[in-house]
Structures are given as structure tokens and as C-alpha cells.
Design a protein around this motif. Structure first.
Motif, PDB file in Angstrom:
ATOM      1  N   GLU A  24      -4.105 -21.602  -4.115  1.00 22.23           N
ATOM      2  CA  GLU A  24      -5.031 -22.723  -4.316  1.00 22.23           C
ATOM      3  C   GLU A  24      -6.393 -22.414  -3.684  1.00 22.23           C
ATOM      4  OE1 GLU A  24      -1.635 -26.246  -4.388  1.00 22.23           O
ATOM      5  OE2 GLU A  24      -2.893 -26.006  -2.622  1.00 22.23           O
ATOM      6  N   ALA A  25      -6.362 -21.615  -2.617  1.00 20.89           N
ATOM      7  CA  ALA A  25      -7.609 -21.240  -1.944  1.00 20.89           C
ATOM      8  C   ALA A  25      -8.308 -20.089  -2.664  1.00 20.89           C
ATOM      9  CB  ALA A  25      -7.311 -20.873  -0.500  1.00 20.89           C
ATOM     10  N   GLY A  26      -7.730 -19.648  -3.785  1.00 20.05           N
ATOM     11  CA  GLY A  26      -8.378 -18.615  -4.600  1.00 20.05           C
ATOM     12  C   GLY A  26      -7.939 -17.207  -4.268  1.00 20.05           C
ATOM     13  N   LEU A  27      -6.879 -17.064  -3.484  1.00 20.55           N
ATOM     14  CA  LEU A  27      -6.407 -15.726  -3.132  1.00 20.55           C
ATOM     15  C   LEU A  27      -5.138 -15.433  -3.910  1.00 20.55           C
ATOM     16  CD1 LEU A  27      -7.029 -16.512   0.486  1.00 20.55           C
ATOM     17  CD2 LEU A  27      -7.859 -14.388  -0.507  1.00 20.55           C
ATOM     18  N   ASP A  28      -5.213 -14.402  -4.710  1.00 20.88           N
ATOM     19  CA  ASP A  28      -4.065 -14.088  -5.548  1.00 20.88           C
ATOM     20  C   ASP A  28      -3.078 -13.255  -4.738  1.00 20.88           C
ATOM     21  OD1 ASP A  28      -2.630 -14.283  -7.756  1.00 20.88           O
ATOM     22  OD2 ASP A  28      -3.647 -12.684  -8.853  1.00 20.88           O
ATOM     23  N   ILE A  29      -1.993 -13.855  -4.333  1.00 17.53           N
ATOM     24  CA  ILE A  29      -1.037 -13.091  -3.525  1.00 17.53           C
ATOM     25  C   ILE A  29       0.310 -13.049  -4.239  1.00 17.53           C
ATOM     26  CG2 ILE A  29      -2.242 -13.970  -1.487  1.00 17.53           C
ATOM     27  CD1 ILE A  29       0.524 -15.111  -0.688  1.00 17.53           C
ATOM     28  N   ILE A  41       3.605  -5.493   1.069  1.00 18.11           N
ATOM     29  CA  ILE A  41       3.093  -5.636  -0.300  1.00 18.11           C
ATOM     30  C   ILE A  41       1.568  -5.540  -0.259  1.00 18.11           C
ATOM     31  CG2 ILE A  41       2.984  -7.161  -2.313  1.00 18.11           C
ATOM     32  CD1 ILE A  41       5.690  -8.329  -1.334  1.00 18.11           C
ATOM     33  N   GLU A  42       1.061  -4.476  -0.904  1.00 15.74           N
ATOM     34  CA  GLU A  42      -0.390  -4.261  -0.883  1.00 15.74           C
ATOM     35  C   GLU A  42      -1.036  -4.965  -2.061  1.00 15.74           C
ATOM     36  OE1 GLU A  42      -0.429  -0.051  -0.919  1.00 15.74           O
ATOM     37  OE2 GLU A  42       0.473   0.017   1.089  1.00 15.74           O
ATOM     38  N   VAL A  43      -2.163  -5.603  -1.789  1.00 13.82           N
ATOM     39  CA  VAL A  43      -2.952  -6.197  -2.878  1.00 13.82           C
ATOM     40  C   VAL A  43      -4.365  -5.634  -2.735  1.00 13.82           C
ATOM     41  CG1 VAL A  43      -3.643  -8.349  -4.011  1.00 13.82           C
ATOM     42  CG2 VAL A  43      -1.538  -8.291  -2.661  1.00 13.82           C
ATOM     43  N   PRO A  44      -4.559  -4.364  -3.209  1.00  9.11           N
ATOM     44  CA  PRO A  44      -5.833  -3.679  -2.943  1.00  9.11           C
ATOM     45  C   PRO A  44      -7.038  -4.425  -3.504  1.00  9.11           C
ATOM     46  CG  PRO A  44      -4.334  -2.320  -4.297  1.00  9.11           C
ATOM     47  CD  PRO A  44      -3.599  -3.558  -3.954  1.00  9.11           C
ATOM     48  N   GLU A  45      -6.853  -5.087  -4.673  1.00  6.91           N
ATOM     49  CA  GLU A  45      -8.013  -5.780  -5.268  1.00  6.91           C
ATOM     50  C   GLU A  45      -8.524  -6.913  -4.367  1.00  6.91           C
ATOM     51  OE1 GLU A  45      -5.027  -5.296  -6.502  1.00  6.91           O
ATOM     52  OE2 GLU A  45      -4.170  -7.138  -7.326  1.00  6.91           O
ATOM     53  N   ALA A  46      -7.621  -7.454  -3.524  1.00  9.40           N
ATOM     54  CA  ALA A  46      -8.046  -8.512  -2.588  1.00  9.40           C
ATOM     55  C   ALA A  46      -8.324  -7.929  -1.198  1.00  9.40           C
ATOM     56  CB  ALA A  46      -6.964  -9.581  -2.492  1.00  9.40           C
ATOM     57  N   MET A  48      -6.092  -6.844   0.830  1.00  8.72           N
ATOM     58  CA  MET A  48      -5.109  -7.443   1.735  1.00  8.72           C
ATOM     59  C   MET A  48      -3.766  -6.735   1.669  1.00  8.72           C
ATOM     60  SD  MET A  48      -5.965 -11.422   1.070  1.00  8.72           S
ATOM     61  CE  MET A  48      -5.558 -12.264   2.550  1.00  8.72           C
ATOM     62  N   GLU A  49      -3.001  -6.915   2.727  1.00  9.02           N
ATOM     63  CA  GLU A  49      -1.644  -6.379   2.760  1.00  9.02           C
ATOM     64  C   GLU A  49      -0.760  -7.478   3.354  1.00  9.02           C
ATOM     65  OE1 GLU A  49      -1.106  -2.190   4.114  1.00  9.02           O
ATOM     66  OE2 GLU A  49      -0.010  -3.187   5.722  1.00  9.02           O
ATOM     67  N   PHE A  50       0.345  -7.757   2.689  1.00 13.27           N
ATOM     68  CA  PHE A  50       1.232  -8.813   3.159  1.00 13.27           C
ATOM     69  C   PHE A  50       2.480  -8.198   3.783  1.00 13.27           C
ATOM     70  CE2 PHE A  50      -1.565 -10.795   0.169  1.00 13.27           C
ATOM     71  CZ  PHE A  50      -1.879 -11.983   0.797  1.00 13.27           C
ATOM     72  N   ILE A  51       2.760  -8.595   5.019  1.00 16.39           N
ATOM     73  CA  ILE A  51       3.926  -8.088   5.744  1.00 16.39           C
ATOM     74  C   ILE A  51       4.972  -9.191   5.709  1.00 16.39           C
ATOM     75  CG2 ILE A  51       4.731  -7.386   8.039  1.00 16.39           C
ATOM     76  CD1 ILE A  51       1.602  -6.567   8.392  1.00 16.39           C
ATOM     77  N   MET A  52       6.101  -8.914   5.077  1.00 15.73           N
ATOM     78  CA  MET A  52       7.125  -9.942   4.895  1.00 15.73           C
ATOM     79  C   MET A  52       8.033  -9.958   6.125  1.00 15.73           C
ATOM     80  SD  MET A  52       5.951 -10.851   2.093  1.00 15.73           S
ATOM     81  CE  MET A  52       7.133 -12.110   1.820  1.00 15.73           C
ATOM     82  N   ALA A  53       7.801 -10.928   6.990  1.00 20.43           N
ATOM     83  CA  ALA A  53       8.448 -10.922   8.311  1.00 20.43           C
ATOM     84  C   ALA A  53       9.475 -12.035   8.457  1.00 20.43           C
ATOM     85  CB  ALA A  53       7.374 -11.097   9.379  1.00 20.43           C
ATOM     86  N   LYS A  54      10.415 -11.832   9.362  1.00 20.79           N
ATOM     87  CA  LYS A  54      11.279 -12.933   9.772  1.00 20.79           C
ATOM     88  C   LYS A  54      10.367 -13.926  10.511  1.00 20.79           C
ATOM     89  CE  LYS A  54      15.715 -13.766  11.912  1.00 20.79           C
ATOM     90  NZ  LYS A  54      16.366 -14.475  10.831  1.00 20.79           N
ATOM     91  N   PRO A  55      10.474 -15.231  10.201  1.00 12.87           N
ATOM     92  CA  PRO A  55       9.506 -16.187  10.755  1.00 12.87           C
ATOM     93  C   PRO A  55       9.306 -16.077  12.267  1.00 12.87           C
ATOM     94  CG  PRO A  55      10.941 -17.287   9.170  1.00 12.87           C
ATOM     95  CD  PRO A  55      11.439 -15.877   9.307  1.00 12.87           C
ATOM     96  N   VAL A  56      10.389 -15.908  13.000  1.00 12.90           N
ATOM     97  CA  VAL A  56      10.297 -15.892  14.469  1.00 12.90           C
ATOM     98  C   VAL A  56       9.531 -14.662  14.989  1.00 12.90           C
ATOM     99  CG1 VAL A  56      12.515 -14.736  14.870  1.00 12.90           C
ATOM    100  CG2 VAL A  56      11.684 -16.416  16.515  1.00 12.90           C
ATOM    101  N   ASP A  57       9.405 -13.630  14.163  1.00 13.16           N
ATOM    102  CA  ASP A  57       8.726 -12.408  14.600  1.00 13.16           C
ATOM    103  C   ASP A  57       7.227 -12.391  14.296  1.00 13.16           C
ATOM    104  OD1 ASP A  57      11.097 -11.360  15.582  1.00 13.16           O
ATOM    105  OD2 ASP A  57      11.614 -10.391  13.679  1.00 13.16           O
ATOM    106  N   VAL A  58       6.747 -13.364  13.532  1.00 16.57           N
ATOM    107  CA  VAL A  58       5.333 -13.347  13.130  1.00 16.57           C
ATOM    108  C   VAL A  58       4.371 -13.281  14.328  1.00 16.57           C
ATOM    109  CG1 VAL A  58       3.501 -14.742  12.044  1.00 16.57           C
ATOM    110  CG2 VAL A  58       5.655 -14.334  10.830  1.00 16.57           C
ATOM    111  N   PRO A  59       4.551 -14.120  15.375  1.00 17.84           N
ATOM    112  CA  PRO A  59       3.607 -14.033  16.502  1.00 17.84           C
ATOM    113  C   PRO A  59       3.638 -12.672  17.210  1.00 17.84           C
ATOM    114  CG  PRO A  59       4.885 -16.070  16.614  1.00 17.84           C
ATOM    115  CD  PRO A  59       5.523 -15.217  15.559  1.00 17.84           C
TER     116      PRO A  59
END
Ligand code: ATP
Ligand code: PRP
Length: 219
Positions: A24-29, A41-46, A48-59
């Protein structure tokens, strides 16, 4: 420092809500992670790189700088107490953290409380002047009072369905929870333009009633 913005995304229940907000913010992920076991997951056109983490490990990933920013529930942010900036309240995955027990609960001499959140729970009971033994569990917390491991639990409540189906009652609400955008301290300075424009874009699509953290706070 590379130009790629590395984003730690929580797998599981927050992912769909977070990715919808980004879109919705205009970022195609990447949308449908159900079809893949890929963790980076790499999104070179943006850029950006998305790291798919276990929620508790994000911080943890964000504190160590292997992710520049991340999305995490306020519950995890408080429990993990990592050295990160809290930038935005995203207003998604809304729920509350509560003290829960059986309807006929009465304070006994030895009180045991089971939870996924031992730090938050210990602090809460200390502030209440209640002496309790806190037992850490990793899931299905509602089992504990049902099978006699603990007198009460501290856990999340959303619809209340889990409580109703297990004959438990909510005694006190401790905290309101939503997901937050967090940033690594160095990344926030070095990639400030990118992070700030992402925050601006997200802020435009976050519900107006969502309270923003007062400045940059430690989780
Ligand atoms: N019932 C709920 N309603 C809304 N938000 C919730 C609920 N349960 C958890 N959350 C939020 O979602 C975050 C992640 O949830 P949870 O810890 O259950 O992980 P998950 O998505 O099930 O993945 P995993 O079990 O692998 O950790 C929590 O930290 C909390 O902020
Ligand atoms: O009020 P409700 O809508 O029923 O939601 C609350 C439930 O959701 C979460 O559990 P989750 O599904 O993450 O299971 P887990 O605790 O076993 O990980 C939470 O720990 C509660 O058990």
C-alpha cells in the motif's frame, strides 16, 4: 555499507499484514511466502532484500546490523530489549498482553505463572508487589493452568477465542500490542534518506488513530 536496504520480516502471522502495508505504501515486495522456503529474497529493482526471520529473532538481526530495519511486535521488542531504534507504530497485529487464569483462581502461598514473556511478566508482578515464580514456555501457554503447571499465565489475547474454548478468563490487561518498525542505530544514520522515505511512505498508509512512538526510542 551496501546500498541495499535489508529488511527483517517476521514469518508467520505478521508477514501478510506487513507485506500488505508495504505494498500500500508503494513498495512491491514478495507477497506469497507460502510457496517458497527461500529465506533471503532479493528485490533488486527496489534496492531491497527481505530476510525471512522467526519473529522473536528480528530485534537480534537488527541490533547486529545484518538487517537495517525490521518489523516486530511490541511484545517481542520489550521482552528482547535489544539496542535498536523504534521508528514507527505500524498499527498491525493488534492484540493485548494479559494475565489469565481459571475462573475460580484464588491467590495461594506459592504462585506460578507460565509465559512466553518472562521479563515482562516478572517486571509486572514485581511492580504489583506479588511474589510469583515465572515459568518460561514457548507456545500453547493456555495449557499451563488447564493441566496444573501454573496458576495463571501471561499471554496475548486478540479475539478471546483461545480463552473461551479453554474455559479461562482474562484478569488484567498489561499492555496494548501492535507491530513496530525498528532500525539498526548505524543504518539509521548511514541510510537515513532511504529509511526516512520508507517511514514517510508507511506513515501515509498507517491508520490515523495509530500512535507514533515519541521520537526514536529504545525497544
Ligand atoms: N492472536 C494474535 N493476534 C494478533 N497479534 C498476535 C497474536 N498472537 C501474536 N501476535 C503478534 O504476532 C507476533 C508473532 O506471533 P507469534 O509469536 O505467534 O509468531 P508466529 O507468527 O506464530 O510464528 P512462530 O510461532 O514461528 O514464532 C507476536 O509477537 C505478536 O506481536
Ligand atoms: O485471542 P485469540 O484470538 O484466541 O488469540 C490469542 C492466541 O494467539 C496466540 O497464540 P498462537 O496462535 O501464536 O499460538 P502459540 O501461542 O501456541 O504460538 C496467543 O499466544 C494466544 O494463544
Amino acid at each position: 555499507m551496501s546500498d541495499i536496504l535489508k529488511v527483517a520480516m517476521p514469518k508467520g502471522r505478521i508477514y501478510k499484514k506487513a507485506s500488505k502495508l508495504f505494498r500500500e505504501a508503494g513498495l512491491d515486495i514478495p507477497v506469497d511466502v507460502d510457496d517458497t522456503r527461500k529465506l533471503v529474497i532479493e528485490v533488486p529493482e527496489a534496492g531491497m532484500e527481505f530476510i525471512m526471520a522467526k519473529p522473536v529473532d528480528v530485534p537480534t538481526y537488527v541490533e547486529y546490523g545484518v538487517a537495517d530495519i525490521g518489523i516486530v511486535g511490541k511484545d517481542v521488542l520489550l521482552e528482547e530489549n535489544r539496542d535498536v531504534y523504534e521508528l514507527l507504530n505500524l498499527g498491525i497485529a493488534q492484540c493485548r498482553m494479559s494475565v489469565i487464569g481459571l475462573p475460580d483462581w484464588k491467590p495461594g502461598i506459592q504462585q506460578r505463572v507460565a509465559t512466553k514473556y518472562p521479563i515482562i511478566a516478572s517486571q509486572y508482578f514485581r511492580e504489583q508487589g506479588q511474589q510469583v515464580e515465572v515459568i518460561k514456555l514457548n507456545g500453547s501457554i493456555e495449557l499451563a493452568p488447564l493441566i496444573g503447571l501454573a496458576d495463571r499465565i501471561v499471554d496475548l489475547v486478540e479475539t478471546g477465542q483461545t480463552l473461551r474454548e479453554n474455559g479461562l478468563v482474562e484478569m488484567n490487561s498489561i499492555l496494548d500490542i501492535t507491530s513496530r518498525l525498528i532500525a539498526n542505530r548505524v543504518s539509521y544514520r548511514m541510510k537515513n534518506d532511504r529509511i526516512q522515505s520508507l517511514c514517510d511512505a508507511l506513515q501515509r498508509v498507517i491508520p490515523a488513530s495509530t500512535e507514533t512512538p515519541g521520537g526514536i526510542l529504545r525497544g
